[in-house]
Write a protein that holds these residues in place. Sequence first.
Motif, PDB file in Angstrom:
ATOM      1  N   ASP A  97       0.824  -1.213   0.000  1.00  0.00           N
ATOM      2  CA  ASP A  97       0.000   0.000   0.000  1.00  0.00           C
ATOM      3  C   ASP A  97       0.856   1.260   0.000  1.00  0.00           C
ATOM      4  O   ASP A  97       0.353   2.366   0.186  1.00  0.00           O
ATOM      5  N   SER A 129      -4.339   8.231   3.178  1.00  0.00           N
ATOM      6  CA  SER A 129      -4.865   7.277   2.201  1.00  0.00           C
ATOM      7  C   SER A 129      -5.406   7.938   0.939  1.00  0.00           C
ATOM      8  O   SER A 129      -5.672   7.264  -0.061  1.00  0.00           O
ATOM      9  N   THR A 216       2.071   5.224   3.353  1.00  0.00           N
ATOM     10  CA  THR A 216       0.663   5.576   3.482  1.00  0.00           C
ATOM     11  C   THR A 216       0.178   5.317   4.900  1.00  0.00           C
ATOM     12  O   THR A 216       0.260   4.193   5.399  1.00  0.00           O
ATOM     13  N   HIS A 218      -2.857   4.948   7.304  1.00  0.00           N
ATOM     14  CA  HIS A 218      -4.279   4.627   7.174  1.00  0.00           C
ATOM     15  C   HIS A 218      -5.115   5.026   8.384  1.00  0.00           C
ATOM     16  O   HIS A 218      -6.231   4.561   8.519  1.00  0.00           O
TER      17      HIS A 218
END
Length: 370
Positions: A97, A129, A216, A218
């Motif tokens: 991710d 995100s 990233t 989240h």
Amino acid sequence: MQIKKNNNIISLIVPIYNRSTFLPACITSIINQSYPHLDIILVDDGSTDNSFDICKEYAQNDKRITVISIPNSGVSTARNTGIQHAKGDFIQFVDSDDMIKQNACEILLNEQKKNDADLVICGFYNIDSNGNHLSDDYSDSPISNLEDFYKNFGSLLDKNLLRSPVNKLYKKTVIDEHKIGFNSDFSIAEDGLFNLHYYRYMNSPVVIRDTLYICTDHNDTSRLTRKPHENYFKIQNIYFEQLVNLLKTKNAYTKQNRNTVMYQYLQILITGLEKKAMHNESLDLDTLHKNILWDIFPVRHNFDFVSNKVTLWIEKKQENKLLYAFTNTACKKKFAAIKYTQYNKKIIHKIYGVLKIIFWQCAEIISILR
């Protein structure tokens, strides 16, 4: 920037589990690297979404990509599988991710060549995100030898540059020679333990200021509300025992490094308590005292301080779990806003950041007063 007469191969290992939303951007950031000599290993860890199909589609168009599918076994097994299949002279890990900047491999390898380094560490470029920039984590000054690495170990640890495997270029011969791998029995702290093992055997680390890894975030609150690991304290204690042992072995357990380790351990301890309180798990004092690594706190005053913290958790923090969760969230949001304000230079962003700080500070104070 170009690397002349250099055909060293970098193996990039991507462990994947149900990340179809972020996976295309991750793989694209890898295949578009300015350095072309890559061995890209995509390890699908038994995904139940279409992550495996995405991997196969990219592999059809890029011969550098190898796709491996394994039964769901956890990130450690996926990374170890990637290491076993790696053909490169160097290894990088990328989470599915996340992304890497276009010249990440090139810069890391150039730095490795300049210093004949066993390890190159870069900084993090943190986004949310939705792709919005949050903050940067990087070393204040570059490091190019073992002595300075351990001298500044506490500072690097405090900046979150040492525990993760993803912001690093490893020399594969070191991994192979010393049989370094991820502990598949652990689903937490396995990355930190891998690095401690590697640090023990490296001779020439390099730390650069460049923020080449795009991480990233989240949302911290989702991590907080996740059910705590059954052996959370036990596994974290193993990590910190090995951390202290490494520093002592390298004659680097200085006051500055020790204080940072102590502070980080306290943060880990509080996080474990937060999770247990959120999930209504037992927080009896005797059990917690048995699980705490008191040797991290060599000074009697610090021992008493931590003991009092633990007692307060048991006596007071369970009184209103929802209220405490909100207080904790407000505190985290406030510090995120402070970071946002510090790292954004445009006046409009600074004003926005200050307003966010004020809002979350007020929310924190109101929740505490209640």
